[in-house]
Design a protein around this motif. Structure first.
Motif, PDB file in Angstrom:
ATOM      1  N   PHE A 177       0.647  -1.245  -0.110  1.00 15.11           N
ATOM      2  CA  PHE A 177       0.145   0.084  -0.005  1.00 15.11           C
ATOM      3  C   PHE A 177       0.849   1.159   0.043  1.00 15.11           C
ATOM      4  O   PHE A 177       2.137   1.152   0.452  1.00 15.11           O
ATOM      5  N   GLU A 178       0.171   2.322  -0.269  1.00 16.01           N
ATOM      6  CA  GLU A 178       0.749   3.648  -0.191  1.00 16.01           C
ATOM      7  C   GLU A 178       0.867   4.361   1.221  1.00 16.01           C
ATOM      8  O   GLU A 178      -0.261   4.417   1.691  1.00 16.01           O
ATOM      9  N   LEU A 179       1.800   5.022   1.507  1.00 16.68           N
ATOM     10  CA  LEU A 179       1.732   5.663   2.908  1.00 16.68           C
ATOM     11  C   LEU A 179       0.889   6.729   2.909  1.00 16.68           C
ATOM     12  O   LEU A 179       0.019   6.808   3.813  1.00 16.68           O
ATOM     13  N   PRO A 180       0.522   7.721   1.888  1.00 16.74           N
ATOM     14  CA  PRO A 180      -0.553   8.692   2.017  1.00 16.74           C
ATOM     15  C   PRO A 180      -1.870   8.048   2.284  1.00 16.74           C
ATOM     16  O   PRO A 180      -2.753   8.625   2.952  1.00 16.74           O
ATOM     17  N   GLU A 181      -2.371   6.815   1.523  1.00 15.31           N
ATOM     18  CA  GLU A 181      -3.542   6.169   1.884  1.00 15.31           C
ATOM     19  C   GLU A 181      -3.711   5.875   3.338  1.00 15.31           C
ATOM     20  O   GLU A 181      -4.658   6.132   3.911  1.00 15.31           O
ATOM     21  N   LEU A 182      -2.553   5.042   3.785  1.00 12.76           N
ATOM     22  CA  LEU A 182      -2.746   4.610   5.163  1.00 12.76           C
ATOM     23  C   LEU A 182      -2.922   5.866   6.074  1.00 12.76           C
ATOM     24  O   LEU A 182      -3.499   5.946   7.031  1.00 12.76           O
ATOM     25  N   LEU A 183      -2.019   6.879   5.860  1.00 16.58           N
ATOM     26  CA  LEU A 183      -2.244   8.072   7.014  1.00 16.58           C
ATOM     27  C   LEU A 183      -3.853   8.513   6.761  1.00 16.58           C
ATOM     28  O   LEU A 183      -4.465   9.023   7.754  1.00 16.58           O
ATOM     29  N   ALA A 184      -4.454   8.698   5.434  1.00 19.76           N
ATOM     30  CA  ALA A 184      -5.769   9.148   5.260  1.00 19.76           C
ATOM     31  C   ALA A 184      -6.782   7.979   5.967  1.00 19.76           C
ATOM     32  O   ALA A 184      -7.603   8.650   6.617  1.00 19.76           O
ATOM     33  N   ARG A 185      -6.522   6.881   6.063  1.00 23.94           N
ATOM     34  CA  ARG A 185      -7.349   5.993   6.670  1.00 23.94           C
ATOM     35  C   ARG A 185      -7.151   6.109   8.251  1.00 23.94           C
ATOM     36  O   ARG A 185      -8.322   5.973   8.927  1.00 23.94           O
ATOM     37  N   LEU A 186      -5.964   6.464   8.743  1.00 24.14           N
ATOM     38  CA  LEU A 186      -5.946   6.634  10.053  1.00 24.14           C
ATOM     39  C   LEU A 186      -6.441   8.017  10.658  1.00 24.14           C
ATOM     40  O   LEU A 186      -7.136   7.925  11.693  1.00 24.14           O
ATOM     41  N   ARG A 187      -6.444   9.029   9.816  1.00 19.89           N
ATOM     42  CA  ARG A 187      -7.047  10.264  10.213  1.00 19.89           C
ATOM     43  C   ARG A 187      -8.684  10.063  10.219  1.00 19.89           C
ATOM     44  O   ARG A 187      -9.474  10.377  11.039  1.00 19.89           O
ATOM     45  N   ALA A 188      -9.218   9.135   9.455  1.00 22.18           N
ATOM     46  CA  ALA A 188     -10.557   8.798   9.113  1.00 22.18           C
ATOM     47  C   ALA A 188     -11.156   8.096  10.379  1.00 22.18           C
ATOM     48  O   ALA A 188     -12.029   8.425  11.103  1.00 22.18           O
ATOM     49  N   LEU A 189     -10.119   7.352  10.959  1.00 24.92           N
ATOM     50  CA  LEU A 189     -10.482   6.375  12.023  1.00 24.92           C
ATOM     51  C   LEU A 189     -10.301   7.151  13.334  1.00 24.92           C
ATOM     52  O   LEU A 189     -11.484   7.112  14.039  1.00 24.92           O
ATOM     53  N   MET A 190      -9.535   8.167  13.365  1.00 29.25           N
ATOM     54  CA  MET A 190      -9.383   8.896  14.400  1.00 29.25           C
ATOM     55  C   MET A 190     -10.713   9.882  14.575  1.00 29.25           C
ATOM     56  O   MET A 190     -11.018  10.008  15.739  1.00 29.25           O
ATOM     57  N   ARG A 191     -10.874  10.502  13.528  1.00 30.84           N
ATOM     58  CA  ARG A 191     -12.245  11.517  13.468  1.00 30.84           C
ATOM     59  C   ARG A 191     -13.391  10.403  13.932  1.00 30.84           C
ATOM     60  O   ARG A 191     -14.193  11.236  14.570  1.00 30.84           O
ATOM     61  N   ARG A 192     -13.510   9.374  13.146  1.00 27.54           N
ATOM     62  CA  ARG A 192     -14.758   8.812  13.791  1.00 27.54           C
ATOM     63  C   ARG A 192     -14.705   8.430  15.267  1.00 27.54           C
ATOM     64  O   ARG A 192     -15.668   8.447  15.824  1.00 27.54           O
TER      65      ARG A 192
ATOM     66  N   ILE B 106     -10.020  28.972  15.592  1.00 27.54           N
ATOM     67  CA  ILE B 106      -8.885  27.972  15.391  1.00 27.54           C
ATOM     68  C   ILE B 106      -9.026  26.790  14.251  1.00 27.54           C
ATOM     69  O   ILE B 106     -10.146  26.132  14.666  1.00 27.54           O
ATOM     70  N   GLU B 107      -8.220  26.711  13.302  1.00 26.36           N
ATOM     71  CA  GLU B 107      -8.460  25.769  12.437  1.00 26.36           C
ATOM     72  C   GLU B 107      -7.174  24.880  12.133  1.00 26.36           C
ATOM     73  O   GLU B 107      -6.288  25.549  12.061  1.00 26.36           O
ATOM     74  N   LEU B 108      -7.321  23.509  12.405  1.00 26.46           N
ATOM     75  CA  LEU B 108      -6.196  22.512  12.164  1.00 26.46           C
ATOM     76  C   LEU B 108      -6.433  21.543  11.129  1.00 26.46           C
ATOM     77  O   LEU B 108      -7.601  20.793  11.074  1.00 26.46           O
ATOM     78  N   ASP B 109      -6.098  21.655   9.785  1.00 30.64           N
ATOM     79  CA  ASP B 109      -6.245  20.949   8.651  1.00 30.64           C
ATOM     80  C   ASP B 109      -5.422  19.809   8.712  1.00 30.64           C
ATOM     81  O   ASP B 109      -4.051  19.828   8.390  1.00 30.64           O
ATOM     82  N   THR B 110      -5.872  18.369   9.329  1.00 29.80           N
ATOM     83  CA  THR B 110      -4.987  17.546   9.498  1.00 29.80           C
ATOM     84  C   THR B 110      -4.480  16.631   8.234  1.00 29.80           C
ATOM     85  O   THR B 110      -3.448  16.131   8.234  1.00 29.80           O
ATOM     86  N   ALA B 111      -5.136  16.983   7.252  1.00 30.96           N
ATOM     87  CA  ALA B 111      -4.980  16.443   5.964  1.00 30.96           C
ATOM     88  C   ALA B 111      -3.707  17.445   5.178  1.00 30.96           C
ATOM     89  O   ALA B 111      -2.732  16.752   4.645  1.00 30.96           O
ATOM     90  N   GLY B 112      -3.985  18.690   5.366  1.00 29.77           N
ATOM     91  CA  GLY B 112      -3.043  19.468   4.506  1.00 29.77           C
ATOM     92  C   GLY B 112      -1.926  19.864   5.383  1.00 29.77           C
ATOM     93  O   GLY B 112      -1.047  20.809   4.906  1.00 29.77           O
ATOM     94  N   ARG B 113      -1.899  19.503   6.642  1.00 28.86           N
ATOM     95  CA  ARG B 113      -0.982  20.099   7.529  1.00 28.86           C
ATOM     96  C   ARG B 113      -0.907  21.738   7.692  1.00 28.86           C
ATOM     97  O   ARG B 113       0.154  22.088   7.599  1.00 28.86           O
ATOM     98  N   ARG B 114      -2.246  22.086   7.838  1.00 30.60           N
ATOM     99  CA  ARG B 114      -1.992  23.697   7.953  1.00 30.60           C
ATOM    100  C   ARG B 114      -2.829  24.162   9.212  1.00 30.60           C
ATOM    101  O   ARG B 114      -3.899  23.571   9.615  1.00 30.60           O
ATOM    102  N   ALA B 115      -2.345  25.064  10.080  1.00 33.32           N
ATOM    103  CA  ALA B 115      -2.997  25.357  11.126  1.00 33.32           C
ATOM    104  C   ALA B 115      -3.086  27.036  10.757  1.00 33.32           C
ATOM    105  O   ALA B 115      -2.273  27.768  10.203  1.00 33.32           O
ATOM    106  N   GLY B 116      -4.230  27.450  11.428  1.00 33.26           N
ATOM    107  CA  GLY B 116      -4.487  29.060  11.157  1.00 33.26           C
ATOM    108  C   GLY B 116      -5.736  29.276  12.313  1.00 33.26           C
ATOM    109  O   GLY B 116      -6.266  28.544  13.027  1.00 33.26           O
ATOM    110  N   ALA B 117      -5.805  30.589  12.004  1.00 35.21           N
ATOM    111  CA  ALA B 117      -7.224  31.510  12.852  1.00 35.21           C
ATOM    112  C   ALA B 117      -8.081  32.310  11.709  1.00 35.21           C
ATOM    113  O   ALA B 117      -7.491  32.927  10.875  1.00 35.21           O
ATOM    114  N   ARG B 118      -9.221  31.642  11.645  1.00 34.46           N
ATOM    115  CA  ARG B 118      -9.995  32.167  10.825  1.00 34.46           C
ATOM    116  C   ARG B 118     -10.679  33.715  11.088  1.00 34.46           C
ATOM    117  O   ARG B 118     -11.379  33.759  12.292  1.00 34.46           O
ATOM    118  N   GLN B 119     -10.469  34.625  10.292  1.00 39.27           N
ATOM    119  CA  GLN B 119     -10.797  36.057  10.703  1.00 39.27           C
ATOM    120  C   GLN B 119     -12.290  36.394  10.408  1.00 39.27           C
ATOM    121  O   GLN B 119     -12.907  35.457   9.731  1.00 39.27           O
TER     122      GLN B 119
END
Length: 239
Positions: free
Chosen positions: A106-121, A135-148
């Motif tokens: 399998f490819e690592l990006p798919e494993l990471l996506a499936r793990l993120r989905a399991l954690m969200r669930r 505050i927003e944390l994009d766990t897929a895009g690895r971006r953090a920020g504050a929405r104005q």
């Protein structure tokens, strides 16, 4: 997040552990189901990745035992890995209590996506983007920020980036997944290090302090809960 990897192939395990560690997981690896059961009798993990083809007790039997009502791990998300692409093996794994499966290779990006989905669930989250206040944390895009606040002509407010170090990211992700409940200091330490004890418990306070200074300007406080841990709260002026 702290992950238990149960895989008897050293080369495969090393590759998976390296990839997951680079993605911010604290990965602890064991080579047999018997060892996994010993570890899980005394320690807690956020998710387990289990190979089916283990020596002795196989991964399917391990998954069944983990779902025993007397096990602390009964609600822990489980992803099984298999070199078998037979429908019966996949169905059996899911019926025994696995939450998802992947077929090797399998490819690592798919494993990471499936793990993120399991954690969200497991945390009843519905999106890869975790929010608290602005505050927003994009766990897929690895971006953090504050929405104005939204301005005239904007479909949504502008996102101001927040620069986070790897361990600051791990602490914030764990806090967001648990919010509004507090997260224990011990769990945060485990999420940061696993068995590779590179930092001391006092170091958690250092990362919390750094994170606090980055959140408070955006109206989010990181409160200390005496004798337990930390919790995200909206500051009065942000409420």
């Amino acid at each position: 997040m702290r992950l238990l990897l149960v895989e008897d192939d050293v080369m495969v395990a090393s590759g998976i552990k390296l990839g997951l560690s680079d993605a911010g997981y604290a990965v602890d690896w064991v080579g047999s189901a018997e060892r996994a059961l010993e570890v899980l009798a005394s320690e807690a993990f956020d998710v387990a990745v289990i190979d089916i083809g283990l020596p002795g007790i196989n991964g399917l039997e391990l998954t069944r035992r983990l779902r025993n009502s007397e096990m602390e791990s009964k609600a822990m998300p489980v992803l099984i890995l298999t070199a078998r692409d037979a429908l019966q093996d996949r169905v059996q794994g899911l019926d025994l209590g696995a939450d998802d499966y992947m077929v090797k290779p399998f490819e690592l990006p798919e494993l990471l996506a499936r793990l993120r989905a399991l954690m969200r669930r497991s945390q009843a989250a519905t999106s890869a983007v975790l929010n608290f206040g602005c505050i927003e944390l994009d766990t897929a895009g690895r971006r953090a920020g504050a929405r104005q606040a939204q301005q005239d002509g904007e479909s949504e407010g502008r996102l101001l980036p927040i620069d986070l170090g790897p361990r600051e990211w791990t602490v914030l992700e764990y806090l967001l997944l648990n919010a509004p409940k507090p997260a224990s200091k011990d769990k945060l330490l485990q999420a940061l290090t696993g068995w590779d004890r590179e930092i001391t418990p006092n170091a958690v306070e250092v990362y919390v302090s750094r994170l606090r200074s980055k959140l408070e300007p955006h109206g989010v406080a990181l409160r200390s809960i005496r004798g337990f841990g930390y919790r995200l709260e909206l500051m009065p002026e942000a409420g």
